[in-house]
Design a protein around this motif. Sequence first.
Motif, mmCIF file in Angstrom:
data_model
loop_
_atom_site.group_PDB
_atom_site.id
_atom_site.type_symbol
_atom_site.label_atom_id
_atom_site.label_comp_id
_atom_site.label_asym_id
_atom_site.label_seq_id
_atom_site.Cartn_x
_atom_site.Cartn_y
_atom_site.Cartn_z
ATOM 1 N N SER A 563 -8.129 -24.100 45.063
ATOM 2 C CA SER A 563 -8.453 -24.887 46.238
ATOM 3 C C SER A 563 -9.238 -26.121 45.800
ATOM 4 O O SER A 563 -9.525 -26.284 44.608
ATOM 5 C CB SER A 563 -9.270 -24.050 47.222
ATOM 6 O OG SER A 563 -9.384 -24.724 48.445
ATOM 7 N N GLY A 564 -9.564 -26.955 46.752
ATOM 8 C CA GLY A 564 -10.323 -28.147 46.410
ATOM 9 C C GLY A 564 -10.980 -28.747 47.624
ATOM 10 O O GLY A 564 -10.624 -28.440 48.757
ATOM 11 N N SER A 565 -11.970 -29.571 47.390
ATOM 12 C CA SER A 565 -12.645 -30.231 48.505
ATOM 13 C C SER A 565 -13.275 -31.520 48.004
ATOM 14 O O SER A 565 -13.402 -31.729 46.796
ATOM 15 C CB SER A 565 -13.736 -29.334 49.083
ATOM 16 O OG SER A 565 -14.729 -29.124 48.113
ATOM 17 N N ASN A 566 -13.656 -32.384 48.917
ATOM 18 C CA ASN A 566 -14.408 -33.561 48.510
ATOM 19 C C ASN A 566 -15.346 -34.022 49.608
ATOM 20 O O ASN A 566 -15.231 -33.612 50.753
ATOM 21 C CB ASN A 566 -13.484 -34.692 48.048
ATOM 22 C CG ASN A 566 -12.387 -34.963 49.032
ATOM 23 O OD1 ASN A 566 -12.650 -35.080 50.221
ATOM 24 N ND2 ASN A 566 -11.149 -35.041 48.567
ATOM 25 N N ARG A 656 -9.361 -20.502 58.021
ATOM 26 C CA ARG A 656 -9.008 -20.156 56.660
ATOM 27 C C ARG A 656 -7.685 -19.413 56.674
ATOM 28 O O ARG A 656 -7.405 -18.647 57.589
ATOM 29 C CB ARG A 656 -10.108 -19.265 56.083
ATOM 30 C CG ARG A 656 -9.957 -18.881 54.632
ATOM 31 C CD ARG A 656 -10.964 -17.818 54.284
ATOM 32 N NE ARG A 656 -10.736 -16.634 55.114
ATOM 33 C CZ ARG A 656 -11.654 -15.723 55.365
ATOM 34 N NH1 ARG A 656 -12.859 -15.819 54.869
ATOM 35 N NH2 ARG A 656 -11.360 -14.682 56.124
ATOM 36 N N SER A 657 -6.885 -19.653 55.653
ATOM 37 C CA SER A 657 -5.588 -18.981 55.569
ATOM 38 C C SER A 657 -5.433 -18.307 54.228
ATOM 39 O O SER A 657 -5.907 -18.810 53.215
ATOM 40 C CB SER A 657 -4.452 -20.004 55.694
ATOM 41 O OG SER A 657 -4.388 -20.479 57.003
ATOM 42 N N THR A 659 -6.339 -15.557 52.578
ATOM 43 C CA THR A 659 -7.135 -14.639 51.762
ATOM 44 C C THR A 659 -6.826 -13.207 52.195
ATOM 45 O O THR A 659 -6.210 -12.980 53.243
ATOM 46 C CB THR A 659 -8.646 -14.884 51.905
ATOM 47 O OG1 THR A 659 -9.056 -14.395 53.178
ATOM 48 C CG2 THR A 659 -8.991 -16.353 51.800
ATOM 49 N N THR B 29 -10.042 -30.391 52.767
ATOM 50 C CA THR B 29 -8.776 -30.182 52.062
ATOM 51 C C THR B 29 -8.562 -28.709 51.744
ATOM 52 O O THR B 29 -7.507 -28.329 51.283
ATOM 53 C CB THR B 29 -8.771 -30.966 50.748
ATOM 54 O OG1 THR B 29 -9.950 -30.615 50.026
ATOM 55 C CG2 THR B 29 -8.756 -32.457 50.995
ATOM 56 N N VAL B 31 -9.631 -26.014 53.959
ATOM 57 C CA VAL B 31 -9.481 -25.173 55.150
ATOM 58 C C VAL B 31 -8.887 -26.027 56.259
ATOM 59 O O VAL B 31 -8.943 -27.252 56.215
ATOM 60 C CB VAL B 31 -10.852 -24.613 55.640
ATOM 61 C CG1 VAL B 31 -11.351 -23.501 54.764
ATOM 62 C CG2 VAL B 31 -11.875 -25.720 55.749
#
Lengths: 1034, 509
Positions: A563-566, A656-657, A659, B29, B31
């Motif tokens: 996964s990733g985020s910013n 959330r998807s 898991t 990005t 969830v």
Amino acid sequence: MVLLCLTKVPIKAQMLATTAGYQSGIGVQADVVIQGRVTSGNGEPLPGVTVVVKGTANGATTGADGVYALRLPQASGILVFSFIGFITQEVPLTGQTAIDVILEEDTKALEEVVVIGYGTKQKRDLTGAISSVSANDLQKVPASSFTSAIEGKVPGVHITQTSGAPGGASSVRIRGVGTTGGNQPLYVIDGVPMGGESMSVPGSSYGVDPLSIINPNDIESIEVLKDAASAAIYGSRGANGVILVTTKRGKEGGAVVNFNASVGFAQLWRKPEFLNAEEFATMANELYTNSGLTPNPEWANPASFGEGTNMVDLVFRSAPLQNYDVSVAGGTKNLKARLSLGYNDQVGTMIETYYKRYTGRATVDLKAGDKFSFGGSLAFASTESKGQNSDAMQGGIFNLAQQFFPTLSPDSAFFGDGVYYTKDGDNPILRAQTIDNKLYNTRVYGNIFGEYEIVPALKFRTGLGIDANYNRTYAWQGMVQRGFYIHPQATLSENFDNRFNWLIENTLSYSKTFGGHSIGAVIGQTSQKFKNNYISSTGNGFLNEALRVINASDISLRSTSGSGSNSTLASYFGRIDYTLNDKYLISASLRRDGSSNFGPNNKWGYFPAVSAGWRISEEGFMSSLNNVISDMKIRGSWGRVGNDAIPAFGYLSTIRSGTASDNYALGEDQSIVIGSTMVRPGNPDLKWETTEQVDIGVDASFLNSRLYLTADYYKKSTIGMLISLPVSLEAGFQNAPTVNGGRVENRGLELLLGYRNIVNGFDFDISGNVATLTNEVTSLGVGQPIVGPNLGGSSMTMTYTKLGQPIGYFRGYIVDGVYQTDDEVNKTLQPNAIAGDFKYRDVNGDGALTDADKVKLGKPWPDFTYGLNLDFSYKGFDLNLMLQGVAGNQIFRANKITNYQMKYFNGNGIINGVKDILNHWTPGSGINDQPGLKYTDANGNYSNASSFFVEDGDYLRVRNLVLGYTISPEIIRKATANTFKNLRVYVTAQNLFTFTRYSGFDPEIGSANPMSSGIDTGIYPQPRTFSGGVNINF
Amino acid sequence: MKSFTKYIVVFLTIIMASCKDQYLDLVPTDVLTNANFFQTESDAQSALIGVYAQLQPEATFGNLIDAANLDWTMSGDLYEQDQNTPRVQLEMLSLPADNTYTTQLYAGLYQGISRANSVIEKVDQMENLAPQVKASIIAQAKFLRAIYYYKLVNYFGGVSLVTTELNASSKLDIPRSSAAEVWMQVESDLNDAAAVLPTAWTNSSDVGRATKGAALGFLVKAYLWQQKWAEAVATSEQIINLGQYDLLPDFRSVFLKTNENNKEILFSTQYSSVNNGSEGGGLDVRSAPRGAPSTYIGRGANSNFVPQTSWINAFERDENGKIKDQRYWGVIIGPGEHHQEMTNFVMPETFPNPYTKTGYIVTKYWQEASIVGSDVNAPILRYSEVLLNYAEALNEVDRSTDAMEQVNIVRNRAGLDPKPLDLTKDEVLDAVFYERRMEFIWEPAGAFSDLNRRGRFIDFIEANRVDYDKIQVETKPWLQERPILLPIPQGAWDVNKSLIQNPGYPPFQ
């Protein structure tokens, strides 16, 4: 002569010249003796004045009569006379051999320059509460992380090591804890705010210190911005204080090579004493008999076992450590550079743990013409840590060792009748050997800047910074069936986590002095972007366990995730400083921060601050006291800072998807169907926490600056504390929404007092510091107390956060001794109690034992933290002694559940316990502080939080002791034919002694989570280390 | 001065460039958010799967906390052999409000309800769904909400009734409703669901979803609780008339992972061992003998609960003393007996040993050595329960003979002789409860909940539990209540002060 001209030639020529001088110097020795007397302005002789030839280590000090004598190869160069409280004087050598000097007193001894946010300031002009730690101080503590060098040095900064694992992280709290959430300071390295995310070795819950990426020997200074006025320029990230780290840079002059090497070893400073085999079997038999169960026939004859196996001894060891680093620094007027490389290698005191670190750093400063200058730095750190789970009460190596039966041989598995042998037991040595868990971290970070002087006094500066942080974790476990412990197939999990952030910064600064006015101003803008992503892969079922890569696993048993985020941050800031006649100081700043983490309702925040100072010693009416008071400043500040440590996108409801807890199996073939669930309802009004702080302080020095003092009083209020709303279970949220709920107040006094002098060449500096802290929750907007987390495997909740009490205080029943007989038991209060059980106090006297009878039993926050630092040097010897301590805090010794109960706390069977169990209650014993031994704990002696578990956590630690000797530069130059300029050897001990009444293994219990601070679950204990080293200058 | 201006311009340009609004307006990005979810049918379907997913935890419909920790341990037919404190609290009926398992049960069920509420509310608002798709999704979510509430009211009585999606600013300290109100909600949701759900899912990939039969089956259970006997009879007949269900001839094959979702299953929690067992269950680990070789128990075993000898002794035996009941031979192994599939595994003859304290092990769920999460489903509602529920209701409407016919169908499959049809009303009820006891060990039916529903629980344990005296029933006021209710968890009251504790327990304070 050669040395003197060195400063004027470029580096390359310089090296040649050095070589040439070195060759021609052999055998040429025409010494000159220079002597004289140093006196003060009123004619008194000055003992202890340092006299050196500039640019060399050649020197002497004056005696009691102020007389010195110096033997030099040549009567040329510049002699430098320096003494504390006096202005340094330079006298060129022009052939004379007798030089008498009168030193003038320095009325402005505090010319020290201090780094502040987006600039520097002279220490005497500071109007905020900033503490500085210099390279010199850091060098004395040969630690792998600079945080351990600050420990005990800076009043109001409370540092606790969270683990004794090599490279383990510290918890750093500046002026108390103002929130139940993120409470660690912002770290800014050379102007670049760094993420301080703690990384962990897989399987272990202790973090590896992300800031151990800097070799402490590369640090020039560390500044701790404590008050809001100093930190407000960092806006929404400054609420927990700011720590500025400035690294060393090249200086004009010859290339100086510095080499450090040290080796040593670490061992536990205290080992808990556990029952030996005979004692264990005796206790176990009693336990079963007490509970009407048949004792284990294996233990029928306790005496036959003797001492048995001491597993705790076997999982710890004396562990070697070594550290090497080398640096080259130098430069010309226009080009300066410094390069360094370091290697640190520490083996853990616990088996199968270690830490290795490679660091490198390059800095360069370039002047292009009169107006332009450029500079930058690039650094890397690469670490490899091997760890073991150590601190949960179940399953960790340390805990398995404590629980292992001493009646068993060290190589035996753990297996037997479930009433006797807990299913969670295992042989810790074998467990550690079959697990290979590592963290590899590589971090590359640096910055580049350009500065242009538009007109004199007005400068524009632009800078770019990057921080690339790569973590790879590796977790291997082979196939095992060993007694109860089964790992049915070999598994390998690898995770690659990639974090990157960049920073742009532009500032315009102005600084001008005219008449009695001095104005400084800076305005600027900065943007930062953080990116984060990971990918991980797990393989199971390995054909051949020698091949430990994912490719060697069963292809049908592989899985991946990722996964990733910013997030982004944009800011504008400005500050203006004005000084009138060097007496009246005023400063004001404002920062405006916008963050992608904030919702549209609160996208931008403003963080203002003002501060003022009055240098009272400069006033005319004080002139009569000039002999006594060298300098005195009164200052005050007010400011608002923010804490943006809120969950990203906390203002949105997130879904959330995919898991395991979202998915379901459906269909005749039971294939997996991806599900989606709301993780956390959003709070559109979510905003940063605001911390408002008032600080009043005094900086003063007396008696020619020999006696120095800094005192501060502060009051810090966190408004709109970010809390995870304690949501009623009926709402059914998976994660609670974050709200701006509470208000917390921290207030305290900080005092630093020191005395330094040079008497007969005996140079000393003694300083002590103390800080008080009062922490109180003054409002909980949501109304309900926040119940702390419960311990793995136990239903016991230990901390509570509620109005009028400190954050995360300990709460439970008061134990009024032990019921000595069954008749004594108050059956209405404790229906399940029998003789030998704890007698809990019915505090409110309502005849029932309820939640209302749970009271405050203590708090993890010390009332006082203090440090004492002693520096001595005499004729080449130097000695540093640093003591550090805390008082007034308590420790919740949760591992009493495992160390005292003998019955396994979360299942069947029993475990070994500490020797103190021998003092347990037995009928007629009259023992009142330990319950009887039982298999079933119906009264909940070990499942109710109570005063039984809470102990005073005061300690005083001899944190650091260093003894060094600098070999006389003359001798060393002679002996090494001028190759070495300086050579110092030293021995050091860390954590040499600890004074505490705490009965656990180590009173230093750190946790980054304020809701579970001060809870001892049996963490990896702190080691005591001894090492010796050498420091050479070429 | 010219260059000064130049640099100011550059400076301002950089500032402008970096602070356009979209720079700060990121979307997550990793969830989804409420802003971009519930847009398509696949969003709606996936959210529905999320409601099903909450069936899997041990605390909800995993047949662990309800079936083992509570129902069968409280009635004493399963023995909690670890003496784990929170489980002993349940076994000894001391039932403190801070028991970790009752708290998990309560919280887990409400999490399911919350997921269902979101789907029911949000999917209803979607405009781009085909009407039959929308109806089907909502019907399934209502079924699931109903069974989550069923379990709550079954154990705790009237609980807080939440039927809408809540958010951070909702009023969250929701007071308790009466049991009758909760039952009304359960009935209404089940009726809505039964009206829409198919008798059987035609697409094989949908097997395992809620059906009309499952909804009607729970409706009957709700009627029995409320003693609505006539409705229970009628609805039971509705199920039987669906023609969808039957008893399998071989008792063991009902549970086998190779034969899941068979004709006897109205509803079961689905588990799968594919993808490394991430959707697998843990019942095998709980029931298999601890310490047995990994060849038989795979990733390990706990034998947390083992059958009590008093339960074994209740089986009907033949003249040689051999147990006649096929239900024993199907799902239990005792000393010296072979595992039904892994025939090389033989239970040791001598005890105690780590495998089991009583000598017996349940093999309903332990069918193989599974090294990842187990494939075996958790049966929630079986046809034999439908028959016994029907029998119970028939008896109450004075059709005792018809009732005994149903009982004998169940007995017949177990290989037992039919009982006489002319028993008294009380004898019929006893017969129904005997079959429940022998039929459903370690399933949600047959023990505490059913006994308690009819006020038979204390009498039952007095007659059957060897440790009855140690429980000291008379000192425990909560055991004097009818029905006996579990305490509302302390953890719930800690954050929701509007809750009032069940009678017999110390009040919250």
